[in-house]
Motif scaffolding. Sequence first.
Motif, short mmCIF file in Angstrom:
data_model
loop_
_atom_site.label_atom_id
_atom_site.label_comp_id
_atom_site.label_asym_id
_atom_site.label_seq_id
_atom_site.Cartn_x
_atom_site.Cartn_y
_atom_site.Cartn_z
N TRP A 24 7.80 2.42 -9.49
CA TRP A 24 6.77 1.64 -8.81
C TRP A 24 5.99 2.62 -7.94
CZ3 TRP A 24 5.74 -3.39 -9.82
CH2 TRP A 24 6.70 -4.11 -10.53
N VAL A 25 4.66 2.55 -7.99
CA VAL A 25 3.82 3.48 -7.25
C VAL A 25 2.72 2.68 -6.53
CG1 VAL A 25 2.34 3.97 -9.26
CG2 VAL A 25 2.46 5.63 -7.38
N ALA A 26 2.41 3.13 -5.31
CA ALA A 26 1.38 2.46 -4.52
C ALA A 26 0.05 2.45 -5.28
CB ALA A 26 1.20 3.16 -3.18
N ASP A 27 -0.71 1.38 -5.07
CA ASP A 27 -2.02 1.24 -5.68
C ASP A 27 -2.98 0.74 -4.61
OD1 ASP A 27 -3.81 1.35 -7.87
OD2 ASP A 27 -3.66 -0.82 -8.08
N TYR A 55 0.71 7.16 3.22
CA TYR A 55 0.45 5.73 3.40
C TYR A 55 -0.33 5.37 4.66
CZ TYR A 55 3.90 5.52 -0.31
OH TYR A 55 4.59 5.70 -1.47
N GLU A 62 1.86 -2.36 -5.28
CA GLU A 62 2.43 -1.33 -6.14
C GLU A 62 2.29 -1.77 -7.59
OE1 GLU A 62 6.24 0.63 -4.64
OE2 GLU A 62 6.31 -1.33 -3.65
#
Length: 172
Positions: free
Chosen positions: A131-134, A34, A162
């Motif tokens: 949920w995944v970072a975008d 991140y 996310e």
Amino acid sequence: MKQLMNVQPRIRPATPKDAPKMARIHVASWQETYRGLMSDEMLDDPEFVSTRERFWTVGLTDERFAHHRIAVAEYEGELIGIAESAPPTDADATWSQQLNVLYVLASAHGSGAGAGLLDAVISQGEAAALWVADPNPRAQAFYRKHGFVPDGLFKEEYGIKEIRMTRRDVDA
């Protein structure tokens, strides 16, 4: 740690004594993943590791979290990855498990640790969401490979956008 390639790490249930090492993996993975998406102030906070250690200690010892599935990946006695799933909290959930944590140190990418951890906390073919970072193309590709697809929902957490990805039960 040297780059791990074609190594099958050992996947096992986490224990309370793993909490300090799990905290370090959690923080190191966030820093690797991140940086540039989250503030350096948060990622480099001197209290970050101790905060995550408390998080994992509670998660591994408090009865309220007894239904959570928590696993670690290790190679030559060193932790290289962590994962945790739990019953879903999303109001519209039609799945039985939600993946809350899956982090593998960058030096262990490609080792099979991620797939092993995912299978340890969410059974193959089990309906699930995460949920995944975008943007996070590597993670999103990993989850697609394991049957997850974006469902169009998104949120922001810790200043990161996310997207939600879901997987249907293969028996449904």
